[in-house]
Scaffold this motif. Sequence first.
Motif, PDB file in Angstrom:
ATOM      1  N   LEU A 138       2.096  12.550 -38.113  1.00 15.83           N
ATOM      2  CA  LEU A 138       3.177  12.697 -39.070  1.00 15.83           C
ATOM      3  C   LEU A 138       3.867  11.371 -39.331  1.00 15.83           C
ATOM      4  CD1 LEU A 138       4.683  14.874 -40.702  1.00 15.83           C
ATOM      5  CD2 LEU A 138       6.290  15.061 -38.796  1.00 15.83           C
ATOM      6  N   ASP A 139       4.059  10.547 -38.251  1.00 13.54           N
ATOM      7  CA  ASP A 139       4.752   9.278 -38.423  1.00 13.54           C
ATOM      8  C   ASP A 139       4.011   8.108 -37.803  1.00 13.54           C
ATOM      9  OD1 ASP A 139       5.019   9.978 -35.856  1.00 13.54           O
ATOM     10  OD2 ASP A 139       7.185   9.583 -35.711  1.00 13.54           O
ATOM     11  N   SER A 140       2.711   8.243 -37.541  1.00 13.44           N
ATOM     12  CA  SER A 140       1.973   7.142 -36.906  1.00 13.44           C
ATOM     13  C   SER A 140       0.518   7.158 -37.384  1.00 13.44           C
ATOM     14  CB  SER A 140       2.044   7.261 -35.372  1.00 13.44           C
ATOM     15  OG  SER A 140       1.354   8.418 -34.953  1.00 13.44           O
ATOM     16  N   LEU A 141      -0.085   5.942 -37.292  1.00 11.78           N
ATOM     17  CA  LEU A 141      -1.500   5.751 -37.597  1.00 11.78           C
ATOM     18  C   LEU A 141      -2.060   4.775 -36.587  1.00 11.78           C
ATOM     19  CD1 LEU A 141      -1.466   5.361 -41.492  1.00 11.78           C
ATOM     20  CD2 LEU A 141      -2.393   7.297 -40.202  1.00 11.78           C
ATOM     21  N   THR A 142      -3.306   4.990 -36.150  1.00 10.83           N
ATOM     22  CA  THR A 142      -3.967   4.087 -35.205  1.00 10.83           C
ATOM     23  C   THR A 142      -5.055   3.318 -35.934  1.00 10.83           C
ATOM     24  OG1 THR A 142      -3.514   5.582 -33.360  1.00 10.83           O
ATOM     25  CG2 THR A 142      -5.278   3.943 -33.069  1.00 10.83           C
ATOM     26  N   LEU A 143      -5.038   1.958 -35.789  1.00  9.62           N
ATOM     27  CA  LEU A 143      -6.029   1.084 -36.405  1.00  9.62           C
ATOM     28  C   LEU A 143      -7.015   0.623 -35.350  1.00  9.62           C
ATOM     29  CD1 LEU A 143      -3.443   0.952 -38.271  1.00  9.62           C
ATOM     30  CD2 LEU A 143      -4.335  -1.259 -39.059  1.00  9.62           C
ATOM     31  N   GLN A 144      -8.291   0.583 -35.702  1.00  7.22           N
ATOM     32  CA  GLN A 144      -9.341   0.149 -34.789  1.00  7.22           C
ATOM     33  C   GLN A 144     -10.238  -0.826 -35.553  1.00  7.22           C
ATOM     34  OE1 GLN A 144     -11.848   3.278 -33.342  1.00  7.22           O
ATOM     35  NE2 GLN A 144     -12.664   2.052 -31.657  1.00  7.22           N
ATOM     36  N   TRP A 145     -10.603  -1.958 -34.882  1.00  4.24           N
ATOM     37  CA  TRP A 145     -11.436  -2.975 -35.550  1.00  4.24           C
ATOM     38  C   TRP A 145     -12.353  -3.635 -34.542  1.00  4.24           C
ATOM     39  CZ3 TRP A 145      -6.260  -3.533 -34.547  1.00  4.24           C
ATOM     40  CH2 TRP A 145      -5.880  -4.572 -33.697  1.00  4.24           C
ATOM     41  N   ALA A 146     -13.261  -4.462 -35.042  1.00  6.56           N
ATOM     42  CA  ALA A 146     -14.164  -5.251 -34.189  1.00  6.56           C
ATOM     43  C   ALA A 146     -13.909  -6.717 -34.464  1.00  6.56           C
ATOM     44  CB  ALA A 146     -15.626  -4.895 -34.497  1.00  6.56           C
ATOM     45  N   PRO A 147     -14.060  -7.589 -33.433  1.00  9.29           N
ATOM     46  CA  PRO A 147     -13.807  -9.024 -33.623  1.00  9.29           C
ATOM     47  C   PRO A 147     -14.738  -9.600 -34.686  1.00  9.29           C
ATOM     48  CG  PRO A 147     -13.988  -8.469 -31.304  1.00  9.29           C
ATOM     49  CD  PRO A 147     -14.439  -7.265 -32.055  1.00  9.29           C
ATOM     50  N   PRO A 148     -14.415 -10.801 -35.216  1.00 10.05           N
ATOM     51  CA  PRO A 148     -15.284 -11.453 -36.206  1.00 10.05           C
ATOM     52  C   PRO A 148     -16.651 -11.780 -35.595  1.00 10.05           C
ATOM     53  CG  PRO A 148     -13.111 -12.433 -36.238  1.00 10.05           C
ATOM     54  CD  PRO A 148     -13.155 -11.542 -35.028  1.00 10.05           C
ATOM     55  N   LEU A 149     -17.673 -11.659 -36.411  1.00 10.59           N
ATOM     56  CA  LEU A 149     -19.004 -12.051 -35.939  1.00 10.59           C
ATOM     57  C   LEU A 149     -19.070 -13.549 -35.721  1.00 10.59           C
ATOM     58  CD1 LEU A 149     -21.336  -9.801 -38.143  1.00 10.59           C
ATOM     59  CD2 LEU A 149     -20.797  -9.556 -35.714  1.00 10.59           C
ATOM     60  N   HIS A 150     -18.306 -14.305 -36.507  1.00 14.70           N
ATOM     61  CA  HIS A 150     -18.296 -15.766 -36.388  1.00 14.70           C
ATOM     62  C   HIS A 150     -16.863 -16.210 -36.126  1.00 14.70           C
ATOM     63  CE1 HIS A 150     -22.415 -15.918 -37.898  1.00 14.70           C
ATOM     64  NE2 HIS A 150     -22.035 -15.061 -38.837  1.00 14.70           N
ATOM     65  N   PRO A 151     -16.488 -16.284 -34.831  1.00 14.20           N
ATOM     66  CA  PRO A 151     -15.105 -16.693 -34.543  1.00 14.20           C
ATOM     67  C   PRO A 151     -14.840 -18.153 -34.856  1.00 14.20           C
ATOM     68  CG  PRO A 151     -16.356 -16.372 -32.531  1.00 14.20           C
ATOM     69  CD  PRO A 151     -17.231 -15.877 -33.637  1.00 14.20           C
ATOM     70  N   ASN A 152     -15.946 -18.995 -34.836  1.00 14.50           N
ATOM     71  CA  ASN A 152     -15.838 -20.419 -35.178  1.00 14.50           C
ATOM     72  C   ASN A 152     -14.758 -21.135 -34.358  1.00 14.50           C
ATOM     73  OD1 ASN A 152     -17.837 -20.049 -37.075  1.00 14.50           O
ATOM     74  ND2 ASN A 152     -16.389 -19.744 -38.767  1.00 14.50           N
ATOM     75  N   GLY A 153     -14.528 -20.663 -33.176  1.00 12.01           N
ATOM     76  CA  GLY A 153     -13.536 -21.275 -32.285  1.00 12.01           C
ATOM     77  C   GLY A 153     -12.994 -20.220 -31.339  1.00 12.01           C
ATOM     78  N   ILE A 154     -11.881 -20.566 -30.644  1.00 17.29           N
ATOM     79  CA  ILE A 154     -11.254 -19.642 -29.697  1.00 17.29           C
ATOM     80  C   ILE A 154     -10.221 -18.823 -30.440  1.00 17.29           C
ATOM     81  CG2 ILE A 154      -9.886 -19.461 -27.591  1.00 17.29           C
ATOM     82  CD1 ILE A 154     -11.115 -22.135 -26.718  1.00 17.29           C
ATOM     83  N   LEU A 155     -10.450 -17.492 -30.483  1.00 16.20           N
ATOM     84  CA  LEU A 155      -9.526 -16.624 -31.196  1.00 16.20           C
ATOM     85  C   LEU A 155      -8.177 -16.607 -30.479  1.00 16.20           C
ATOM     86  CD1 LEU A 155     -11.679 -13.495 -32.169  1.00 16.20           C
ATOM     87  CD2 LEU A 155     -10.897 -15.354 -33.636  1.00 16.20           C
TER      88      LEU A 155
END
Length: 1179
Positions: free
Chosen positions: A945-962
């Motif tokens: 009702l008042d919340s949403l959960t987001l889910q993702w995966a890290p970049p395939l090419h971080p090109n450095g230290i995230l």
Amino acid sequence: MAGMKSSRRCSCSVLVLLLIHLGAALEVPLDLPQPPTITNQSPKDYIIDPRDNILIQCDAKGNPAPRFSWTRNGTHFNIDKDPRVIMKPDSGTLLIDIVGGGKAETYEGEYQCTARNDRGTAVSNQIVIRQSRSPMWAKEKIEPKMVQEGTSLVLHCDPPSGLPPPIIFWMDNSMQRFTQDARVSQGLNGDLYFSNVQPEDTRADYICYARFNHTQTIQQKQPISVKVMTLNAVNETYGVYSNGTELFGDSLVGERRPNILTPKGSSSRKTVLRGQILYLECIAEGLPTPVISWTKEGGELPAHRVSEINFKKTLKIIRVSEADAGKYRCTAKNYLGTSSHVITVHVKAAPYWINEPKNLVLSPGEDGSLICRAHGNPKPTITWMVNSFPIDNAPSDISRKIMDDTISFAKVQVSSSAVYQCNASNVHGYLLANAFVNVLAETPRMLSEPDQVYQVIANKPALLDCAFFGSPIPQIQWFKDNQGSVLHGESYMLHENGTLEIAFAQKNDSGIYTCVATNTHGVVQNRAVLQIKDPTTIIKQPRYQSVQTMGTATFECKVKHDSTLSPTIIWLKNNEELPDDSRHRPSGDVLTILDVSEEDQGSYTCVVNTTLDTNSATAVLTVLDRPDPPADLELTNPRDRSVQLSWIPGEEHNSPTGKFVIEYEEDQFEPGVWRHLADVEGIETTAELQLSPFVNYIFRVVAVNEIGRSEPSLPSEHYYTQPAAPDENPSGVEGLGTDPNNLVITWEPLKGVQHNGPGLTYKVSWRQKVGDDEWTSVLVANVSKYIVSGTPEFSPYELKVQAFNSFGAAPKPEVVTGYSGEDLPMVAPSNVRVHVVNSTLAKVHWDPVPPKTVRGFLKGYKIYYRKQGSLIKRNKRHTEMKILTFSGDKSHGMLPGLEPFSLYKLNVRVFNGKGEGPASADVTLRTPEGVPSSPEYLKITSPMLDSLTLQWAPPLHPNGILKGYTLKYQPINSTHELGPLVEITIPAENETTWTLRNLNYSTRYKFYLNAFTSVGAGSKLTEEAITVMDEAMASRQVDIATQGWFIGLMCAIALLILILLIVCFIKRNKGGKYPVKEKEDAHADPEIQPMKEDDGAFGEYSDTEDHKPLKGSRTPSDGTVKKGVSDDSLVDYGEGGEGQFNEDGSFIGQYSGKKEKETVEGNESSEAPSPVNAMNSFV
């Protein structure tokens, strides 16, 4: 035209037709009394075929019907006593039976027909009947004619006299006519004249033929034999033919001036009758053959009536008049002199009419006259008869008075009716005319059909017929439409026969015309309708065309015509019908000719016909084709190395020849192969050809125009040139070794025609460019390369190749530089250094190798590099070795396309034409960090009702230290407007999910997620989702919808709508004068939506607004957002594209993040259409 009409109305003069009695005779209707009139009769001189029946014609009309009788040789011919003679019913024509056994000669003589009734007697001409005759030649023995070459000769025909005279012509035994020309021709009397004989005139079958056309028979004379003798043959054959044989001439006849053969003497006379054809003949002999010319002394030859025929030996003048009398001179001329003859022409004349008497219709008490006036040479005598009797012996008539060629009548009565005959005669012939005087009293009558419709094209003459009769002769007046004034003025012309002529009819001349005839006995009228039509015009004429053979020609003929006329279009070629050829396809106003050939060339005419007029337009089709091949090749002016070629051009086929191509073939080196030799301009027909020694040439010529090349001409004769020493040396001399210890010398060998003689060899010479003064040489044959062994590696050499043959050497050859074979480079580049430009680009430096260590041609340097692994991941993964080449003598190079935050190793190598040298020591390269790509995907799970959960995966090419993630989101209202933006930073330590709380229920949100390193943020990934609806609010909305007041309101509205519909329906059925639906449709209020009767709702409601994307974006209706598809300016932040190189070779660009969007769960049920949702939308 208005002014013209006004002038017509204002004029006081009246145009009235007053027929005078000297004018054209009136045609008396046959139902009225009238004397006989001869309507048909046989010719005066009537030649009959003795094998056919004799038909002597005599027809007449009159009222009462005429009775016929005949005289023969001046006495009455009683046909009732001769059973072979029949008179046709209602006619005076005699039919004499010859086929049944009668003899034609029995009925030869002079016949005259008489037609009589109680008003007078008419007579025919005196008809002389003679049978045709076609006699045969008398038997005769014709001796052979022996003549000397060059003399003149006349072969006499002497045809038998026939009736009519025969047509003469000469043929041989094969029935072939002899070819006639200025030397040999036939005279008017039928004789065959030779101005001078030639050996080819010898033959034994000169035959004269006489054709009698009347009996369709041909008679022939005995063949005449002619032998033409040369001087050598005269003595040998004279003894053989002297026994009674004619021998023309005593010695060889040479060239001589002309002499007139016919007519004889220096002058002659000829008489011709006026109106006939005059033939004047003048035939001359001489060597060379004379040419005839004609002149008239003291005047000019009549321009349009004169022609010269029979090779100018006959002067023909048609329609002879008195002006053609005079002296005519013919002149025969060759280069040795002239001869002339004068013919005096006298022109006589048989009688001819000046005023032929016409039938005279008079009313009782009227006056009139008959005039019979004729001319001739000598002057004709005029005699009068009445009713076939001499007028002096006829009963007297007080109303008649005779004055030479005129008879006057005064106050005639019915008894004055008679037929008068006028005879004008001289020694050359006579004229006989019948003219009656018919005294009648008749009211006017119209002879033309009533209410005739005349259709006339504008600007053309209109002739309205008004044939009439009456006695006295009526006056004729014309009126138009209902106008009371008589037509008059220059626009109208009234003819004696009553016809009204409008010279240039215009549209306003259309109408109803009335012809009124009036005399003392009454009035009669007739109407005619005149319709003026627009002319038929060709508004688009066919155009001139030039078409290549096998092409397509199209002619158009667009026509404008009067709407009441139906035109027909026909196509003509050269003014004749189109050929019967399926390639010619006329289709109305278009003519198409397919697969055009040369025979299609000509003029094409479009002819447009209507019932009233015709029009035409013509265009010319020119067919273009390749030229015909040249002919008659001839070689002249032969020299050692040239010859002149000439030719006759072929037909150009309407496309001028642009050039001639001369080709040659030789039979020693390349037999059967034609080679190009020279081009010549199209206006030339000769060419001076430059040739090579020791070649057996044949030539041909090809003509070229814009259409293409002609077929080659037939080959010329062979032309052989003498051998000589070579003129040139081989070209393309090069020297390049294939191994470190050799030198390969190559050249382009001379072509066959360059050998210039037998025994061709090549002298190959070489020496080192540095330190060697002496040339080393070798003679070779039939090869194009020579290999020198034992040479030092990659050393420069001077080279030359000279041609020799059995007749000497070519000029001194050119010296070129070559090199012996290469070896691999000896050393590697040193001092290799790397400068990192950015995370994807590095610059590599090295020291070039010494030139001597290259041992060949320096081609450039190569950088070998390979990625050892990422600086983030500890495990090392070796990738494929890559090579970057830099041509030329370089000392640095740019290395693009590197991956950020990675470890590379590289080395540098030099290479030449043989291959690569050793590698330099490996150098390590570390690339710095870059910005990451977008997260691999983004999902929204567990909507509350008042919340949403987001889910993702890290970049395939971080090109450095995230370092972490940046999450931004904002709400979207019902009008798709974006609310305030909220930003959250999320640490990177294993954080791939995040729950947002304290959100609004049943609200759509838009999310933006990107990762970042210490360098900066990467590209964004976007997604949308909706929170869950509040159940309490939903239950309250349902309760409201079920309340009694709400239900009552809905029912009232439904009842009101039903009553309105019933009223509209009743009014519509009562007369249909109140089209409610049409008016509502025409003036519909865009703010009012129609209501549906079946469900009782307020109207149609669409719940698609909650699913509409943001303004400017294209979100799919299934609730998913696909990576890289969104057009939203706030969503499409991803950077991508392929890497590019700038001017120094550096790489521009970076990796693009991968975007992914999953379907939003649980949002379908919240959007179902219902009254509750409809009410909720108002809250």
